[in-house]
Scaffold this motif. Sequence first.
Motif, short mmCIF file in Angstrom:
data_model
loop_
_atom_site.label_atom_id
_atom_site.label_comp_id
_atom_site.label_asym_id
_atom_site.label_seq_id
_atom_site.Cartn_x
_atom_site.Cartn_y
_atom_site.Cartn_z
N GLY A 205 18.51 -16.04 51.61
CA GLY A 205 18.02 -17.14 52.43
C GLY A 205 19.05 -17.59 53.44
N SER A 206 18.59 -17.89 54.63
CA SER A 206 19.45 -18.46 55.66
C SER A 206 18.60 -19.44 56.44
CB SER A 206 20.00 -17.35 56.57
OG SER A 206 20.98 -17.87 57.45
N TRP A 207 18.48 -20.64 55.89
CA TRP A 207 17.63 -21.65 56.50
C TRP A 207 18.45 -22.36 57.58
CZ3 TRP A 207 15.75 -24.16 51.26
CH2 TRP A 207 14.92 -23.25 50.60
N CYS A 208 18.19 -22.02 58.80
CA CYS A 208 19.00 -22.51 59.91
C CYS A 208 19.01 -24.04 59.95
CB CYS A 208 18.46 -21.97 61.23
SG CYS A 208 19.52 -22.30 62.64
N GLY A 209 20.20 -24.61 59.75
CA GLY A 209 20.33 -26.06 59.84
C GLY A 209 20.26 -26.79 58.52
N LYS A 210 19.94 -26.07 57.43
CA LYS A 210 19.94 -26.74 56.12
C LYS A 210 20.30 -25.73 55.03
CE LYS A 210 14.93 -26.33 55.17
NZ LYS A 210 13.71 -27.10 54.86
N LYS A 211 20.75 -26.25 53.91
CA LYS A 211 21.24 -25.41 52.82
C LYS A 211 20.10 -24.70 52.10
CE LYS A 211 24.17 -25.59 48.69
NZ LYS A 211 24.98 -24.44 49.14
N PHE A 212 20.30 -23.43 51.83
CA PHE A 212 19.34 -22.65 51.06
C PHE A 212 19.34 -23.13 49.61
CE2 PHE A 212 18.62 -18.68 48.49
CZ PHE A 212 17.28 -18.52 48.80
N ARG A 213 18.15 -23.28 49.04
CA ARG A 213 18.01 -23.79 47.68
C ARG A 213 17.37 -22.74 46.78
NH1 ARG A 213 17.51 -29.31 47.08
NH2 ARG A 213 17.26 -28.76 44.87
N PRO A 214 18.16 -21.92 46.11
CA PRO A 214 17.59 -20.89 45.23
C PRO A 214 16.67 -21.45 44.17
CG PRO A 214 19.94 -20.52 45.57
CD PRO A 214 19.63 -21.86 46.15
N ARG A 216 14.74 -24.05 44.29
CA ARG A 216 13.45 -24.40 44.89
C ARG A 216 12.61 -23.15 45.16
NH1 ARG A 216 13.98 -28.17 49.97
NH2 ARG A 216 14.89 -29.49 48.32
N VAL A 217 13.28 -22.10 45.60
CA VAL A 217 12.57 -20.84 45.86
C VAL A 217 12.03 -20.26 44.55
CG1 VAL A 217 12.84 -18.46 46.66
CG2 VAL A 217 13.91 -20.34 47.94
N ALA A 218 12.87 -20.25 43.53
CA ALA A 218 12.49 -19.66 42.25
C ALA A 218 11.32 -20.39 41.59
CB ALA A 218 13.68 -19.63 41.31
N SER A 219 11.15 -21.68 41.91
CA SER A 219 10.09 -22.47 41.29
C SER A 219 8.76 -22.40 42.04
CB SER A 219 10.53 -23.93 41.18
OG SER A 219 10.68 -24.52 42.47
N ARG A 220 8.69 -21.61 43.08
CA ARG A 220 7.41 -21.48 43.79
C ARG A 220 6.36 -20.86 42.87
NH1 ARG A 220 9.92 -18.99 49.46
NH2 ARG A 220 10.90 -20.94 50.17
N PRO A 227 11.02 -9.53 40.78
CA PRO A 227 12.25 -9.08 40.10
C PRO A 227 13.48 -9.90 40.49
CG PRO A 227 10.97 -7.19 40.83
CD PRO A 227 10.28 -8.41 41.38
N ALA A 228 13.62 -10.25 41.76
CA ALA A 228 14.79 -11.02 42.21
C ALA A 228 14.88 -12.36 41.50
CB ALA A 228 14.74 -11.23 43.72
N VAL A 229 13.74 -12.99 41.27
CA VAL A 229 13.72 -14.30 40.61
C VAL A 229 14.04 -14.14 39.12
CG1 VAL A 229 12.27 -16.28 40.00
CG2 VAL A 229 12.13 -15.28 42.31
N HIS A 235 20.36 -15.59 46.88
CA HIS A 235 21.64 -15.99 47.43
C HIS A 235 21.50 -16.45 48.88
CE1 HIS A 235 23.50 -14.11 43.94
NE2 HIS A 235 22.78 -13.03 44.19
N GLU A 236 22.43 -17.30 49.26
CA GLU A 236 22.45 -17.77 50.65
C GLU A 236 23.39 -16.90 51.49
OE1 GLU A 236 22.80 -21.97 53.04
OE2 GLU A 236 24.19 -21.67 51.38
#
Length: 271
Positions: A205-214, A216-220, A227-229, A235-236
Amino acid sequence: MRGGDPFPQRIVCLTEEPTEVLYALGEEHRIVGISGFTVRPTRARREKPKVSAFTSAKIGAILELEPDLVIGFSDIQADIARDLIKAGVEVWISNHRSVAGILGYIRRLGAMVGASAKAERYAGEAEAHIVAIEAAAARLPRRPRVYFEEWDEPPISGIRWVAELIRIAGGDDVFPELAEKSLARDRIIADGMEIVRRQPDLILGSWCGKKFRPDRVASRPGWQAIPAVRNGQLHEIKSPIILQPGPAALFDGLDALHRRIAEAANASPDP
Protein backbone atom coordinates in the motif's frame (compact mmCIF):
# COMPACT_ATOMS: atom_id res chain seq x y z
CA MET A 1 19.71 34.05 -21.20
CA ARG A 2 21.48 35.68 -18.27
CA GLY A 3 25.20 36.27 -17.89
CA GLY A 4 25.94 34.56 -21.19
CA ASP A 5 24.45 31.21 -20.08
CA PRO A 6 22.13 29.98 -22.86
CA PHE A 7 20.28 27.61 -20.53
CA PRO A 8 17.50 28.34 -18.01
CA GLN A 9 18.86 29.88 -14.83
CA ARG A 10 15.69 30.54 -12.84
CA ILE A 11 13.65 27.34 -12.75
CA VAL A 12 10.50 26.72 -10.73
CA CYS A 13 9.72 23.02 -10.14
CA LEU A 14 6.02 22.31 -9.59
CA THR A 15 6.68 18.69 -8.58
CA GLU A 16 9.46 16.85 -6.82
CA GLU A 17 11.08 14.91 -9.65
CA PRO A 18 12.70 17.86 -11.50
CA THR A 19 14.07 19.12 -8.19
CA GLU A 20 15.55 15.72 -7.39
CA VAL A 21 17.08 15.38 -10.85
CA LEU A 22 18.59 18.87 -10.89
CA TYR A 23 20.14 18.37 -7.45
CA ALA A 24 21.54 15.00 -8.53
CA LEU A 25 23.11 16.65 -11.57
CA GLY A 26 24.65 19.44 -9.50
CA GLU A 27 22.40 22.00 -11.19
CA GLU A 28 20.39 23.00 -8.12
CA HIS A 29 21.64 26.59 -8.36
CA ARG A 30 19.19 27.03 -11.23
CA ILE A 31 16.16 26.30 -9.01
CA VAL A 32 14.38 29.32 -7.51
CA GLY A 33 11.14 27.67 -6.34
CA ILE A 34 9.80 24.19 -5.55
CA SER A 35 6.66 22.26 -4.69
CA GLY A 36 5.58 22.19 -1.06
CA PHE A 37 5.35 18.39 -1.37
CA THR A 38 9.06 18.07 -2.12
CA VAL A 39 10.89 15.82 0.35
CA ARG A 40 13.86 14.73 -1.81
CA PRO A 41 16.50 15.87 -1.38
CA THR A 42 15.82 17.05 2.15
CA ARG A 43 18.05 20.08 1.79
CA ALA A 44 15.83 21.45 -0.99
CA ARG A 45 13.12 22.27 1.55
CA ARG A 46 15.60 24.39 3.49
CA GLU A 47 17.15 26.09 0.52
CA LYS A 48 14.28 26.85 -1.87
CA PRO A 49 10.97 28.72 -1.44
CA LYS A 50 7.84 26.58 -1.73
CA VAL A 51 5.39 28.05 -4.25
CA SER A 52 3.03 25.23 -5.26
CA ALA A 53 1.07 22.20 -4.21
CA PHE A 54 0.17 19.65 -6.89
CA THR A 55 -3.12 20.92 -8.25
CA SER A 56 -2.62 24.54 -7.19
CA ALA A 57 0.15 27.11 -7.19
CA LYS A 58 0.86 30.63 -6.00
CA ILE A 59 0.96 32.20 -9.42
CA GLY A 60 1.87 35.64 -8.06
CA ALA A 61 4.71 34.24 -5.97
CA ILE A 62 6.02 32.30 -8.98
CA LEU A 63 5.97 35.41 -11.17
CA GLU A 64 7.83 37.37 -8.49
CA LEU A 65 10.67 34.84 -8.82
CA GLU A 66 11.00 35.81 -12.50
CA PRO A 67 11.44 32.25 -13.77
CA ASP A 68 12.75 31.58 -17.24
CA LEU A 69 11.35 28.03 -17.06
CA VAL A 70 8.64 26.33 -15.02
CA ILE A 71 8.56 22.52 -14.97
CA GLY A 72 5.46 20.53 -14.06
CA PHE A 73 3.92 17.11 -14.55
CA SER A 74 0.75 15.77 -16.14
CA ASP A 75 -2.59 17.09 -17.30
CA ILE A 76 -3.53 17.67 -13.66
CA GLN A 77 -1.33 20.77 -13.74
CA ALA A 78 -2.81 22.07 -16.99
CA ASP A 79 -4.58 25.00 -15.31
CA ILE A 80 -1.39 26.12 -13.58
CA ALA A 81 0.49 25.87 -16.87
CA ARG A 82 -2.21 27.86 -18.68
CA ASP A 83 -2.07 30.71 -16.19
CA LEU A 84 1.72 30.88 -16.36
CA ILE A 85 1.78 30.73 -20.15
CA LYS A 86 -0.74 33.56 -20.28
CA ALA A 87 1.65 35.54 -18.08
CA GLY A 88 4.42 34.98 -20.61
CA VAL A 89 6.34 32.24 -18.77
CA GLU A 90 7.90 29.29 -20.59
CA VAL A 91 6.46 26.04 -19.23
CA TRP A 92 7.40 22.40 -19.73
CA ILE A 93 4.82 19.83 -18.65
CA SER A 94 6.07 16.26 -18.89
CA ASN A 95 3.61 13.38 -18.95
CA HIS A 96 5.72 10.24 -18.68
CA ARG A 97 4.18 7.17 -17.02
CA SER A 98 6.72 4.37 -17.46
CA VAL A 99 10.20 3.34 -16.37
CA ALA A 100 11.52 4.15 -19.84
CA GLY A 101 9.73 7.49 -19.58
CA ILE A 102 11.50 8.31 -16.29
CA LEU A 103 14.88 7.50 -17.82
CA GLY A 104 14.06 9.64 -20.85
CA TYR A 105 12.91 12.45 -18.57
CA ILE A 106 16.27 12.52 -16.78
CA ARG A 107 18.06 12.78 -20.10
CA ARG A 108 15.75 15.47 -21.50
CA LEU A 109 15.91 17.60 -18.38
CA GLY A 110 19.67 17.33 -18.33
CA ALA A 111 19.84 18.50 -21.93
CA MET A 112 17.57 21.45 -21.15
CA VAL A 113 20.06 22.81 -18.60
CA GLY A 114 23.22 22.00 -20.56
CA ALA A 115 24.11 18.95 -18.48
CA SER A 116 23.62 16.16 -21.03
CA ALA A 117 26.76 14.25 -20.07
CA LYS A 118 25.90 14.30 -16.35
CA ALA A 119 22.33 13.27 -17.11
CA GLU A 120 23.52 10.40 -19.26
CA ARG A 121 25.74 9.15 -16.43
CA TYR A 122 22.91 9.47 -13.92
CA ALA A 123 20.42 7.66 -16.17
CA GLY A 124 23.08 5.01 -16.75
CA GLU A 125 23.39 4.50 -12.99
CA ALA A 126 19.63 3.99 -12.78
CA GLU A 127 19.70 1.52 -15.66
CA ALA A 128 22.54 -0.42 -14.02
CA HIS A 129 20.57 -0.54 -10.77
CA ILE A 130 17.54 -1.90 -12.63
CA VAL A 131 19.68 -4.62 -14.22
CA ALA A 132 21.12 -5.57 -10.82
CA ILE A 133 17.66 -5.88 -9.27
CA GLU A 134 16.42 -7.90 -12.26
CA ALA A 135 19.33 -10.31 -11.76
CA ALA A 136 18.53 -10.65 -8.05
CA ALA A 137 14.86 -11.17 -8.85
CA ALA A 138 15.70 -13.95 -11.30
CA ARG A 139 17.22 -15.91 -8.41
CA LEU A 140 14.04 -15.87 -6.32
CA PRO A 141 12.34 -19.25 -5.86
CA ARG A 142 9.01 -17.95 -7.16
CA ARG A 143 7.26 -14.82 -8.40
CA PRO A 144 4.66 -13.62 -5.87
CA ARG A 145 1.38 -12.17 -7.10
CA VAL A 146 1.29 -8.54 -5.97
CA TYR A 147 -1.60 -6.17 -5.38
CA PHE A 148 -0.40 -2.58 -5.12
CA GLU A 149 -2.96 -0.15 -3.69
CA GLU A 150 -2.46 3.53 -4.45
CA TRP A 151 -5.59 4.63 -2.59
CA ASP A 152 -8.12 2.90 -0.37
CA GLU A 153 -11.49 4.64 -0.70
CA PRO A 154 -12.15 3.65 -3.41
CA PRO A 155 -9.40 1.11 -4.05
CA ILE A 156 -7.07 2.28 -6.83
CA SER A 157 -4.38 0.01 -8.22
CA GLY A 158 -0.86 1.06 -9.15
CA ILE A 159 0.11 3.19 -12.13
CA ARG A 160 2.21 1.88 -15.00
CA TRP A 161 5.71 2.62 -13.69
CA VAL A 162 4.80 0.94 -10.38
CA ALA A 163 3.59 -2.19 -12.16
CA GLU A 164 6.77 -2.24 -14.25
CA LEU A 165 8.96 -1.89 -11.17
CA ILE A 166 7.05 -4.72 -9.48
CA ARG A 167 7.90 -6.96 -12.46
CA ILE A 168 11.54 -5.86 -12.38
CA ALA A 169 11.66 -6.56 -8.63
CA GLY A 170 10.45 -10.13 -9.11
CA GLY A 171 6.67 -9.99 -8.69
CA ASP A 172 3.61 -10.02 -10.93
CA ASP A 173 1.05 -7.24 -10.67
CA VAL A 174 -2.42 -8.75 -10.35
CA PHE A 175 -4.04 -5.87 -12.25
CA PRO A 176 -1.79 -5.47 -15.32
CA GLU A 177 -4.69 -4.30 -17.47
CA LEU A 178 -5.35 -1.35 -15.14
CA ALA A 179 -1.69 -0.34 -14.92
CA GLU A 180 -1.89 0.86 -18.52
CA LYS A 181 -4.49 3.48 -17.53
CA SER A 182 -2.79 6.82 -16.90
CA LEU A 183 -5.65 8.39 -14.93
CA ALA A 184 -6.37 7.27 -11.37
CA ARG A 185 -10.11 7.22 -11.97
CA ASP A 186 -9.58 4.56 -14.63
CA ARG A 187 -7.75 2.35 -12.13
CA ILE A 188 -10.57 2.26 -9.57
CA ILE A 189 -11.52 -1.29 -8.58
CA ALA A 190 -15.28 -1.03 -8.16
CA ASP A 191 -15.70 -4.58 -6.86
CA GLY A 192 -13.36 -5.28 -3.95
CA MET A 193 -14.04 -8.99 -4.29
CA GLU A 194 -12.21 -8.91 -7.61
CA ILE A 195 -9.04 -8.35 -5.60
CA VAL A 196 -9.91 -11.41 -3.53
CA ARG A 197 -10.46 -13.46 -6.68
CA ARG A 198 -7.00 -12.54 -7.98
CA GLN A 199 -5.41 -14.03 -4.83
CA PRO A 200 -2.36 -11.80 -4.27
CA ASP A 201 0.48 -13.27 -2.23
CA LEU A 202 1.61 -9.78 -1.27
CA ILE A 203 -0.30 -6.54 -0.71
CA LEU A 204 1.64 -3.29 -0.89
CA GLY A 205 0.00 0.00 0.00
CA SER A 206 1.06 3.54 -0.76
CA TRP A 207 -1.83 5.81 0.12
CA CYS A 208 -0.62 9.18 -1.08
CA GLY A 209 -0.86 11.66 1.78
CA LYS A 210 -1.84 9.24 4.55
CA LYS A 211 -0.42 6.22 6.33
CA PHE A 212 -1.18 2.76 5.00
CA ARG A 213 -3.17 0.69 7.51
CA PRO A 214 -2.58 -3.06 7.07
CA ASP A 215 -5.06 -3.87 9.85
CA ARG A 216 -7.81 -1.95 8.11
CA VAL A 217 -7.07 -3.68 4.81
CA ALA A 218 -6.99 -7.13 6.40
CA SER A 219 -10.41 -6.56 8.02
CA ARG A 220 -12.21 -5.89 4.74
CA PRO A 221 -15.11 -8.30 4.22
CA GLY A 222 -14.00 -11.50 2.54
CA TRP A 223 -10.32 -10.62 2.53
CA GLN A 224 -9.30 -13.48 4.87
CA ALA A 225 -9.48 -15.60 1.73
CA ILE A 226 -6.47 -13.75 0.30
CA PRO A 227 -3.09 -15.49 0.80
CA ALA A 228 -1.38 -12.16 1.59
CA VAL A 229 -3.84 -11.49 4.42
CA ARG A 230 -3.63 -15.00 5.88
CA ASN A 231 0.17 -14.82 5.87
CA GLY A 232 0.50 -11.26 7.11
CA GLN A 233 2.12 -10.06 3.88
CA LEU A 234 0.75 -6.50 3.93
CA HIS A 235 3.30 -3.68 3.87
CA GLU A 236 3.60 0.01 3.20
CA ILE A 237 5.83 1.49 0.51
CA LYS A 238 6.30 5.17 1.35
CA SER A 239 4.65 7.30 -1.34
CA PRO A 240 7.58 9.74 -1.82
CA ILE A 241 9.78 6.90 -3.07
CA ILE A 242 7.29 5.20 -5.40
CA LEU A 243 4.49 7.54 -6.54
CA GLN A 244 6.74 10.23 -8.03
CA PRO A 245 7.79 9.47 -11.64
CA GLY A 246 11.39 10.36 -10.94
CA PRO A 247 14.69 8.92 -9.72
CA ALA A 248 13.36 7.97 -6.28
CA ALA A 249 11.21 5.26 -7.83
CA LEU A 250 14.14 3.76 -9.75
CA PHE A 251 16.43 3.60 -6.72
CA ASP A 252 14.80 3.58 -3.26
CA GLY A 253 11.36 2.63 -4.53
CA LEU A 254 12.65 -0.33 -6.52
CA ASP A 255 14.77 -1.45 -3.57
CA ALA A 256 11.77 -1.34 -1.24
CA LEU A 257 9.65 -3.33 -3.69
CA HIS A 258 12.33 -5.97 -4.16
CA ARG A 259 12.86 -6.34 -0.42
CA ARG A 260 9.17 -7.05 0.20
CA ILE A 261 8.79 -9.25 -2.87
CA ALA A 262 11.85 -11.30 -1.87
CA GLU A 263 10.42 -11.78 1.62
CA ALA A 264 7.16 -13.07 0.13
CA ALA A 265 8.96 -15.25 -2.41
CA ASN A 266 11.07 -16.89 0.28
CA ALA A 267 8.22 -17.40 2.72
CA SER A 268 6.48 -20.75 2.92
CA PRO A 269 3.86 -21.00 0.14
CA ASP A 270 0.28 -20.59 1.26
CA PRO A 271 -1.23 -24.02 1.97
